[in-house]
Design an enzyme around this catalytic site. Structure first.
Site, short mmCIF file in Angstrom:
data_model
loop_
_atom_site.label_atom_id
_atom_site.label_comp_id
_atom_site.label_asym_id
_atom_site.label_seq_id
_atom_site.Cartn_x
_atom_site.Cartn_y
_atom_site.Cartn_z
N SER A 152 -7.27 33.84 8.35
CA SER A 152 -6.71 32.94 9.36
C SER A 152 -7.82 32.48 10.29
O SER A 152 -8.82 33.17 10.48
CB SER A 152 -5.65 33.67 10.17
N TYR A 173 -2.59 40.35 15.62
CA TYR A 173 -2.69 39.46 14.45
C TYR A 173 -4.14 39.02 14.24
O TYR A 173 -4.69 39.13 13.15
CB TYR A 173 -1.79 38.24 14.65
#
Length: 194
Positions: A124, A138
């Site tokens: 990501s 995250y």
């Protein structure tokens, strides 16, 4: 005779969501469009380590060894650190990093035995820097995942070779509940390169 590529994509599907319906539909579409290819779909919980290894061993048999595997497990359930939701942060870290590590172990075991293969690890844009609030865990887990893929790539200089997916951010299914999601277009607004 050229061998047809065999690709396996793995992701995390929460128990409340339909598991393999879309994958089965894609399987049928691929088989109709390309008769003679092999497509195998397995349902598994990426957080169940033994299930991951068992699924990979079965897929290796089904497909006579895969050429390419995509690891795309992700969960964006994190909460701000120190707000009493350690459970959500731990679940996010386990899915985004530990489950991906288990998949990479099972995959690389197969690729090393075959002497070939292409591991694609989807990370990501959040891996590039720490992010606040619900995205802290995250982002940290995706940074760890990116480092894992880079480490595998550094070791496997010829073949099998992993490809860490370049950082990007796209709201995919399941949707994130995070209120603060900078740089995150939805899949409906994203356009394919053309």
């Amino acid at each position: 005779m050229q061998r047809c590529p065999r690709t396996i994509a793995l992701g995390h599907v929460p128990p409340s969501r339909p598991g393999t319906d879309r994958l089965q539909a894609l399987r049928e579409e691929l088989l109709a469009a390309h008769p003679g290819i092999k497509v195998s779909v397995r349902s598994l919980d990426v957080n169940d380590q033994q299930q991951v290894f068992d699924a990979f061993h079965a897929l290796r048999e089904d497909l006579d060894g895969p050429d390419r595997i995509i690891v795309n497990a992700g969960l964006g359930k994190g909460k701000p650190i120190g707000t009493g939701r350690f459970d959500a942060n731990l679940q996010t870290a386990r899915t985004n990093f530990t489950a991906a590590l288990v998949q990479c172990e099972a995959i690389m075991e197969t690729f090393r035995a075959q002497g070939s293969g292409h591991l694609v690890v989807v990370s990501s844009m959040s891996a590039l820097r720490g992010l606040p609030r619900n995205l802290t865990t995250y982002a940290a887990s995706k940074a760890g995942l990116s480092a894992l893929a880079e480490g595998i790539r550094a070791e496997m200089t010829v073949t099998p070779h992993p490809s860490p997916s370049p950082p990007s951010s796209l709201a995919t299914s399941p949707p994130t509940r995070a209120r603060f999601t900078p740089w995150t277009p939805s899949t409906s607004k994203a356009s394919a390169p053309g």
